[in-house]
Enzyme design. Sequence first.
Site, PDB file in Angstrom:
ATOM      1  N   SER A  16      13.263  22.935   9.955  1.00 14.39           N
ATOM      2  CA  SER A  16      14.449  22.192  10.607  1.00 14.39           C
ATOM      3  C   SER A  16      15.541  22.640   9.864  1.00 14.39           C
ATOM      4  O   SER A  16      15.910  23.724   9.681  1.00 14.39           O
ATOM      5  CB  SER A  16      13.867  20.805  10.726  1.00 14.39           C
ATOM      6  OG  SER A  16      14.765  20.064  11.321  1.00 14.39           O
TER       7      SER A  16
ATOM      8  N   ASP B  50       8.367  21.910  20.716  1.00 14.35           N
ATOM      9  CA  ASP B  50       9.507  21.544  19.736  1.00 14.35           C
ATOM     10  C   ASP B  50      10.958  21.169  20.486  1.00 14.35           C
ATOM     11  O   ASP B  50      11.437  21.999  20.822  1.00 14.35           O
ATOM     12  CB  ASP B  50       9.754  22.019  18.554  1.00 14.35           C
ATOM     13  CG  ASP B  50      10.657  21.653  17.516  1.00 14.35           C
ATOM     14  OD1 ASP B  50      11.191  20.611  17.644  1.00 14.35           O
ATOM     15  OD2 ASP B  50      11.198  22.637  16.700  1.00 14.35           O
TER      16      ASP B  50
ATOM     17  N   HIS C 193       7.305  20.681  16.067  1.00 13.70           N
ATOM     18  CA  HIS C 193       8.417  20.970  14.873  1.00 13.70           C
ATOM     19  C   HIS C 193       7.607  21.585  13.737  1.00 13.70           C
ATOM     20  O   HIS C 193       6.800  20.942  12.956  1.00 13.70           O
ATOM     21  CB  HIS C 193       9.078  19.852  14.651  1.00 13.70           C
ATOM     22  CG  HIS C 193      10.403  19.972  13.946  1.00 13.70           C
ATOM     23  ND1 HIS C 193      11.301  20.890  14.461  1.00 13.70           N
ATOM     24  CD2 HIS C 193      10.882  19.282  13.056  1.00 13.70           C
ATOM     25  CE1 HIS C 193      12.386  20.598  13.787  1.00 13.70           C
ATOM     26  NE2 HIS C 193      12.316  19.711  12.855  1.00 13.70           N
TER      27      HIS C 193
END
Length: 490
Positions: A179, A433, A458
């Site tokens: 991320s 995601d 994710h």
Amino acid sequence: AKRQTQMAAMNRHWTFASIIGLVVCVAFVSTVLAIRPGDIPPYETHYHDQTIDHFNFRTSGLSPTQTFKQRYLVYAGAWNKTDKNAPIFFYTGNEGDIVSFYNNTGFMFDIAPAFGALVIFGEHRYYGESLPFGDNSWTWSNIGYLSVEQALADFAELLTALKELYQIPNAKVIAFGGSYGGMLTAWFRIKYPHIVAGGLAASAPIPVSSGFESRPGYFETVTKDFAAADSRCPGLVRQAFSQVLKLASEGEKGLHTITKAFQLCKPLKQSEVEHLILWVVNSFGTLAMMDYPYPTDFEAPLPGFPIRTSCNLILKNNDLVAGLAQAAGLFYGNSSCNDIYSEFIECADQTGCGTGPAGQSWDYQVCTEILYYPNTNNVTDMFPPRNWTAADRESYCAKTWGVHPRPGWLTTEFGSSKITAASNIIFSNGLLDPWHGGGILQSLSPSLPAVIITDGAHHLDLRGSNPNDPASVIEARKKEVAYIRTFLSN
């Protein structure tokens, strides 16, 4: 340095043996702590005296030697100390307590023995325990030292110091991050290529965070995830939201019905309806990110395939509003009393900043450098329309932090996706995601490969091996290991 040892174990299985079961010398094997694939080994906690301001020698209010304690975690159980060229696996800490990322990044430990790697997790300034000014870190006069550039400089200085401490000046560094941490990994390699040999930037939405459009959009993917669980779900969610808005328009009686259906701690006011909707939207977005094929407790304790569970809560409830409440409550724990203001805090990030001090820090970052506008439209997504504009952000950030966002700066600084002059960065994305549409989905060059995980949420690839892993993530991890070997051999 202060030391502390903590145990955390999860996902103890041997399904990833095909990757880590590589041939290594007998002398090295005898020194390696036995960690089964999927396990999270114990760590040691250390602190580095970190420079507060790397870029101004005349910083107002700081003494020339003023530093802060930057926390980092070390796992040396797989480290081949006899090989002075054994690599360092370094996690570029992101917007949260570093222990949480350590406990949810098992891939690094799964493959560390095959490389004889020393594993280090560096905490991001203004998160966890790495607070430059302690409890006063979030005042307007102190928050300005929070930036991407300062954080990357922290990591560069930390690694330089640790190479000297461990007497391994020739050790190559492979960075890992997911991320925002994945964005940092990519930028770390771009900015400090003499320190970082390569990196795995997992679920790193660099283009969208630099101001470019996400295709598909964040909430469009959330809606598709619900549709994949059951094609009826998006339509029922739309109907439920419509009923909530209709009840809200009926005054006190309708608001009382909503309060009861959502089991709110306090009676809902007309002015709070929008916040309630955002509370639901935040939940569904997070469930989509955490839609892993087995139970996890990363963002919250969740069952395997939480989107499917959430969808079923709507399907089996004859009252659509109550079903919506239960489906959203899955993320918040479905307590007997939902406090929508403590569980969700509105901020500059329309996908949610989280709560507590970490939420404050992220709010500031989204008010300065990290810029994106994930709106809802009720056409390509299942949520009531909401248009959060650049002007809205400008007003909010000026009022909250006394700052003005700087559009385009990250592109100027790091190039967004125009980085073909760079090398040795893996960009992985899972198609479940919500962030994947804002990431780099096509290889930019042979040394800037894109790895697509069809059934991945994710940064699923950063998690430890699990028997329930889909074939697409198993294959992705094999590719990533091969690329890492290439980066280290260059």
